[in-house]
Write a protein that holds these residues in place. Structure first.
Motif, PDB file in Angstrom:
ATOM      1  N   LEU A 191      -2.151  -2.616  11.705  1.00 35.84           N
ATOM      2  CA  LEU A 191      -3.115  -1.633  11.213  1.00 35.84           C
ATOM      3  C   LEU A 191      -2.445  -0.279  10.991  1.00 35.84           C
ATOM      4  O   LEU A 191      -2.708   0.407   9.998  1.00 35.84           O
ATOM      5  CB  LEU A 191      -4.281  -1.487  12.201  1.00 35.84           C
ATOM      6  N   LEU A 192      -1.553   0.075  11.919  1.00 41.47           N
ATOM      7  CA  LEU A 192      -0.849   1.350  11.805  1.00 41.47           C
ATOM      8  C   LEU A 192       0.056   1.368  10.578  1.00 41.47           C
ATOM      9  O   LEU A 192       0.071   2.331   9.802  1.00 41.47           O
ATOM     10  CB  LEU A 192      -0.034   1.608  13.077  1.00 41.47           C
ATOM     11  N   LYS A 193       0.811   0.283  10.382  1.00 41.81           N
ATOM     12  CA  LYS A 193       1.759   0.237   9.271  1.00 41.81           C
ATOM     13  C   LYS A 193       1.056   0.175   7.917  1.00 41.81           C
ATOM     14  O   LYS A 193       1.575   0.696   6.919  1.00 41.81           O
ATOM     15  CB  LYS A 193       2.701  -0.960   9.441  1.00 41.81           C
ATOM     16  N   LEU A 194      -0.108  -0.460   7.883  1.00 43.64           N
ATOM     17  CA  LEU A 194      -0.843  -0.563   6.618  1.00 43.64           C
ATOM     18  C   LEU A 194      -1.800   0.606   6.416  1.00 43.64           C
ATOM     19  O   LEU A 194      -2.456   0.691   5.374  1.00 43.64           O
ATOM     20  CB  LEU A 194      -1.621  -1.885   6.564  1.00 43.64           C
ATOM     21  N   ASN A 195      -1.885   1.478   7.427  1.00 40.19           N
ATOM     22  CA  ASN A 195      -2.746   2.664   7.354  1.00 40.19           C
ATOM     23  C   ASN A 195      -4.207   2.284   7.117  1.00 40.19           C
ATOM     24  O   ASN A 195      -4.895   2.845   6.264  1.00 40.19           O
ATOM     25  CB  ASN A 195      -2.268   3.608   6.246  1.00 40.19           C
ATOM     26  N   VAL A 196      -4.685   1.307   7.904  1.00 35.13           N
ATOM     27  CA  VAL A 196      -6.085   0.884   7.841  1.00 35.13           C
ATOM     28  C   VAL A 196      -6.666   0.923   9.253  1.00 35.13           C
ATOM     29  O   VAL A 196      -5.936   1.020  10.243  1.00 35.13           O
ATOM     30  CB  VAL A 196      -6.237  -0.530   7.244  1.00 35.13           C
ATOM     31  N   ASP A 197      -8.002   0.830   9.336  1.00 36.76           N
ATOM     32  CA  ASP A 197      -8.679   0.995  10.618  1.00 36.76           C
ATOM     33  C   ASP A 197      -9.170  -0.305  11.239  1.00 36.76           C
ATOM     34  O   ASP A 197      -9.589  -0.310  12.408  1.00 36.76           O
ATOM     35  CB  ASP A 197      -9.884   1.934  10.451  1.00 36.76           C
ATOM     36  N   SER A 198      -9.146  -1.395  10.498  1.00 40.50           N
ATOM     37  CA  SER A 198      -9.682  -2.646  11.040  1.00 40.50           C
ATOM     38  C   SER A 198      -8.923  -3.839  10.477  1.00 40.50           C
ATOM     39  O   SER A 198      -8.268  -3.740   9.432  1.00 40.50           O
ATOM     40  CB  SER A 198     -11.171  -2.786  10.695  1.00 40.50           C
ATOM     41  N   ARG A 199      -9.043  -4.959  11.156  1.00 37.58           N
ATOM     42  CA  ARG A 199      -8.396  -6.185  10.694  1.00 37.58           C
ATOM     43  C   ARG A 199      -8.984  -6.638   9.360  1.00 37.58           C
ATOM     44  O   ARG A 199      -8.274  -7.200   8.524  1.00 37.58           O
ATOM     45  CB  ARG A 199      -8.495  -7.286  11.752  1.00 37.58           C
ATOM     46  N   THR A 200     -10.282  -6.378   9.155  1.00 38.64           N
ATOM     47  CA  THR A 200     -10.895  -6.725   7.874  1.00 38.64           C
ATOM     48  C   THR A 200     -10.238  -5.972   6.732  1.00 38.64           C
ATOM     49  O   THR A 200      -9.935  -6.541   5.674  1.00 38.64           O
ATOM     50  CB  THR A 200     -12.406  -6.411   7.901  1.00 38.64           C
ATOM     51  N   GLN A 201      -9.991  -4.672   6.948  1.00 44.38           N
ATOM     52  CA  GLN A 201      -9.322  -3.878   5.919  1.00 44.38           C
ATOM     53  C   GLN A 201      -7.893  -4.373   5.686  1.00 44.38           C
ATOM     54  O   GLN A 201      -7.398  -4.352   4.557  1.00 44.38           O
ATOM     55  CB  GLN A 201      -9.316  -2.405   6.315  1.00 44.38           C
ATOM     56  N   ALA A 202      -7.224  -4.815   6.752  1.00 48.05           N
ATOM     57  CA  ALA A 202      -5.866  -5.343   6.613  1.00 48.05           C
ATOM     58  C   ALA A 202      -5.871  -6.600   5.749  1.00 48.05           C
ATOM     59  O   ALA A 202      -4.999  -6.785   4.887  1.00 48.05           O
ATOM     60  CB  ALA A 202      -5.271  -5.644   7.989  1.00 48.05           C
ATOM     61  N   VAL A 203      -6.852  -7.476   5.972  1.00 52.01           N
ATOM     62  CA  VAL A 203      -6.956  -8.699   5.177  1.00 52.01           C
ATOM     63  C   VAL A 203      -7.258  -8.368   3.722  1.00 52.01           C
ATOM     64  O   VAL A 203      -6.727  -9.007   2.797  1.00 52.01           O
ATOM     65  CB  VAL A 203      -8.043  -9.622   5.769  1.00 52.01           C
ATOM     66  N   ILE A 204      -8.081  -7.362   3.492  1.00 52.27           N
ATOM     67  CA  ILE A 204      -8.384  -6.941   2.121  1.00 52.27           C
ATOM     68  C   ILE A 204      -7.113  -6.455   1.425  1.00 52.27           C
ATOM     69  O   ILE A 204      -6.864  -6.765   0.257  1.00 52.27           O
ATOM     70  CB  ILE A 204      -9.463  -5.838   2.118  1.00 52.27           C
ATOM     71  N   GLN A 205      -6.293  -5.695   2.153  1.00 54.80           N
ATOM     72  CA  GLN A 205      -5.029  -5.221   1.579  1.00 54.80           C
ATOM     73  C   GLN A 205      -4.125  -6.395   1.216  1.00 54.80           C
ATOM     74  O   GLN A 205      -3.522  -6.418   0.134  1.00 54.80           O
ATOM     75  CB  GLN A 205      -4.313  -4.296   2.573  1.00 54.80           C
ATOM     76  N   LEU A 206      -4.044  -7.383   2.102  1.00 55.62           N
ATOM     77  CA  LEU A 206      -3.217  -8.567   1.836  1.00 55.62           C
ATOM     78  C   LEU A 206      -3.731  -9.309   0.606  1.00 55.62           C
ATOM     79  O   LEU A 206      -2.946  -9.768  -0.233  1.00 55.62           O
ATOM     80  CB  LEU A 206      -3.215  -9.490   3.051  1.00 55.62           C
ATOM     81  N   SER A 207      -5.052  -9.405   0.476  1.00 49.96           N
ATOM     82  CA  SER A 207      -5.636 -10.155  -0.641  1.00 49.96           C
ATOM     83  C   SER A 207      -5.349  -9.494  -1.983  1.00 49.96           C
ATOM     84  O   SER A 207      -5.356 -10.156  -3.022  1.00 49.96           O
ATOM     85  CB  SER A 207      -7.150 -10.300  -0.450  1.00 49.96           C
ATOM     86  N   LYS A 208      -5.085  -8.189  -1.970  1.00 55.74           N
ATOM     87  CA  LYS A 208      -4.791  -7.489  -3.228  1.00 55.74           C
ATOM     88  C   LYS A 208      -3.520  -8.021  -3.887  1.00 55.74           C
ATOM     89  O   LYS A 208      -3.367  -7.923  -5.102  1.00 55.74           O
ATOM     90  CB  LYS A 208      -4.650  -5.985  -2.977  1.00 55.74           C
ATOM     91  N   LEU A 209      -2.611  -8.569  -3.087  1.00 53.07           N
ATOM     92  CA  LEU A 209      -1.376  -9.100  -3.647  1.00 53.07           C
ATOM     93  C   LEU A 209      -1.644 -10.261  -4.593  1.00 53.07           C
ATOM     94  O   LEU A 209      -0.883 -10.508  -5.523  1.00 53.07           O
ATOM     95  CB  LEU A 209      -0.436  -9.574  -2.535  1.00 53.07           C
ATOM     96  N   ASN A 210      -2.704 -10.996  -4.324  1.00 54.84           N
ATOM     97  CA  ASN A 210      -2.989 -12.192  -5.104  1.00 54.84           C
ATOM     98  C   ASN A 210      -3.882 -11.905  -6.315  1.00 54.84           C
ATOM     99  O   ASN A 210      -4.337 -12.832  -6.970  1.00 54.84           O
ATOM    100  CB  ASN A 210      -3.661 -13.246  -4.220  1.00 54.84           C
ATOM    101  N   GLN A 211      -4.121 -10.668  -6.595  1.00 58.99           N
ATOM    102  CA  GLN A 211      -4.900 -10.304  -7.768  1.00 58.99           C
ATOM    103  C   GLN A 211      -3.951  -9.884  -8.900  1.00 58.99           C
ATOM    104  O   GLN A 211      -2.879  -9.348  -8.637  1.00 58.99           O
ATOM    105  CB  GLN A 211      -5.851  -9.127  -7.425  1.00 58.99           C
ATOM    106  N   PRO A 212      -4.263 -10.145 -10.147  1.00 59.14           N
ATOM    107  CA  PRO A 212      -5.546 -10.644 -10.634  1.00 59.14           C
ATOM    108  C   PRO A 212      -5.682 -12.137 -10.588  1.00 59.14           C
ATOM    109  O   PRO A 212      -6.748 -12.670 -10.878  1.00 59.14           O
ATOM    110  CB  PRO A 212      -5.572 -10.158 -12.085  1.00 59.14           C
ATOM    111  N   ALA A 213      -4.597 -12.852 -10.215  1.00 60.14           N
ATOM    112  CA  ALA A 213      -4.671 -14.308 -10.205  1.00 60.14           C
ATOM    113  C   ALA A 213      -4.542 -14.814  -8.792  1.00 60.14           C
ATOM    114  O   ALA A 213      -3.837 -14.234  -7.967  1.00 60.14           O
ATOM    115  CB  ALA A 213      -3.559 -14.906 -11.078  1.00 60.14           C
ATOM    116  N   LEU A 214      -5.185 -15.925  -8.492  1.00 55.90           N
ATOM    117  CA  LEU A 214      -5.040 -16.557  -7.191  1.00 55.90           C
ATOM    118  C   LEU A 214      -3.720 -17.292  -7.159  1.00 55.90           C
ATOM    119  O   LEU A 214      -3.327 -17.945  -8.121  1.00 55.90           O
ATOM    120  CB  LEU A 214      -6.185 -17.544  -6.923  1.00 55.90           C
TER     121      LEU A 214
END
Length: 216
Positions: A191-214
């Motif tokens: 969370l600290l390294k990704l500069n987010v406040d929750s695990r949900t936000q961390a997962v959202i950041q990770l999911s951005k890598l797979n956009q625009p395609a799965l």
């Protein structure tokens, strides 16, 4: 070309066979090690410290998208990894290279193209498909995210990937054979390294890598 040791990591036996056939056309008596999921791929890399190359499918069971590449790249820094994927849009290819892959091969590539890519990487260069080279635009937020993800340790990358699969701390602790307190510490560091406040936000950041395609 000297004898090579190549790890082929893909969950589809038929495609592993196709890759083996393609690589088999290279010079020398080469040896192949096959892995059907991410844990097998990691174990093969650990047991074969002198392996020359890994061909890695992004959609391996046991890992979420690019998190497997990040974990392997961090843990086995001297092992060249070529991503092999059916998702071959420019954004996916570019992100794979930026996250440490030495090359990208589309699953729709012909045998000659596969061999060219492998030879290029084995010679110490990076294989970038022409369609990726012609589309280099990337927004600042994505560049920042990739830089942050590259600061994660191998274990933190694995934990983030498991968070992305919806696993709880106790489940991750069981899978990695560590204490739940250790996982909590990893999550806090992520969370600290990704500069987010929750695990949900961390997962959202990770999911951005797979956009625009799965990833597939």
């Amino acid at each position: 070309m000297a004898e090579l040791t190549i790890i082929i990591a893909d969950d589809h036996p038929l495609f592993r066979g196709a890759l083996r056939q393609a690589v088999g056309g290279l010079e020398g008596n080469n040896s192949f090690i096959e892995a059907g999921d991410f844990d097998d791929a990691r174990r093969c890399a650990e047991e074969q410290p002198d392996a020359d190359l890994m061909l890695l499918d992004l959609a391996m069971p046991g890992v979420s998208g690019f998190s497997g590449l990040m974990a392997l790249r961090a843990e086995f820094s001297s092992l060249p990894i070529i991503i092999v994927s059916a998702t071959d849009d420019p954004a996916t290819m570019r992100r794979a290279i930026e996250l440490g892959a030495s090359g990208f091969i589309s699953k729709s590539s012909g045998i000659d193209d596969i061999r060219t890519a492998i030879r290029t990487v084995l010679e110490g260069d990076v294989w970038i498909p022409a369609s990726c080279q012609s589309n280099r635009d990337q927004d600042a937020d994505m560049a920042d995210l990739i830089n942050r993800l590259r600061t994660l340790t191998p274990q933190q990358s694995r934990v983030l990937g498991m968070l992305g699969e919806g696993l709880l701390n106790k489940q991750i602790a069981y899978e990695l054979n560590v204490s739940e307190a250790t996982i909590k510490a990893h999550v806090s560091a992520i969370l600290l390294k990704l500069n987010v406040d929750s695990r949900t936000q961390a997962v959202i950041q990770l999911s951005k890598l797979n956009q625009p395609a799965l990833v597939a």
